[in-house]
Structures are given as structure tokens and as C-alpha cells.
Design a protein around this motif. Sequence first.
Motif, PDB file in Angstrom:
ATOM      1  N   ALA A   1      35.306  39.307  45.068  1.00 20.10           N
ATOM      2  CA  ALA A   1      36.420  39.863  45.944  1.00 20.10           C
ATOM      3  C   ALA A   1      37.189  40.274  45.565  1.00 20.10           C
ATOM      4  O   ALA A   1      38.543  40.792  46.256  1.00 20.10           O
TER       5      ALA A   1
ATOM      6  N   TRP B   1      31.821  48.051  46.486  1.00 14.14           N
ATOM      7  CA  TRP B   1      31.907  46.361  46.430  1.00 14.14           C
ATOM      8  C   TRP B   1      30.703  45.564  45.784  1.00 14.14           C
ATOM      9  O   TRP B   1      31.397  44.605  45.194  1.00 14.14           O
TER      10      TRP B   1
ATOM     11  N   CYS C   1      31.664  42.965  43.190  1.00 15.32           N
ATOM     12  CA  CYS C   1      31.135  41.727  42.852  1.00 15.32           C
ATOM     13  C   CYS C   1      29.883  41.586  40.865  1.00 15.32           C
ATOM     14  O   CYS C   1      30.557  40.320  40.792  1.00 15.32           O
TER      15      CYS C   1
END
Length: 80
Positions: free
Chosen positions: A15, A29, A33
Amino acid sequence: MSIITWIIVGLIAGALAKWLMPGNDGGGWLATCGLGIAGSFAGGFLGSLLGIGASGFVGTIVVATVGALVLLFIYNRFIR
């Protein structure tokens, strides 16, 4: 550190890496991650090989974030 700790730190590092290196990533995302988790393992492994052991939670986050940034850079340059 245990593997579970590196996974949790990797999620935080992913993040942070996404926040520090914004842009249009192919995986979004979730992939970032994942790269964060891989970067935390790589950063922790290379740090221990070089004798740059991360002490404390903040040091661990820094090492993992640097590893995630390197993997994110490689991903954006060569794979995408």
C-alpha cells in the motif's frame, strides 16, 4: 520474523509503495499488494544477506517498502 508477520508487513508495504509510486498499474491494488508481499520477503532476505537487519517495526516497514518499490518499478518497466 515469522512468515505471517512478513505477509502483514508486505500488505502495508504494498500500500505504501502504491502511494509513493502512483500510476496506472495493470493489476491495481491487488497486484500491488502481492508485489508488496514479495518485496517484503525479498527486502528482508537481501537485508539479512547484506547485514542490514531491520530492527523494530518501522525499520521492517522501510525495508519491505523499498523491496516493494523495486519490484513495482521492475513490474511497470518490463512486464507491463
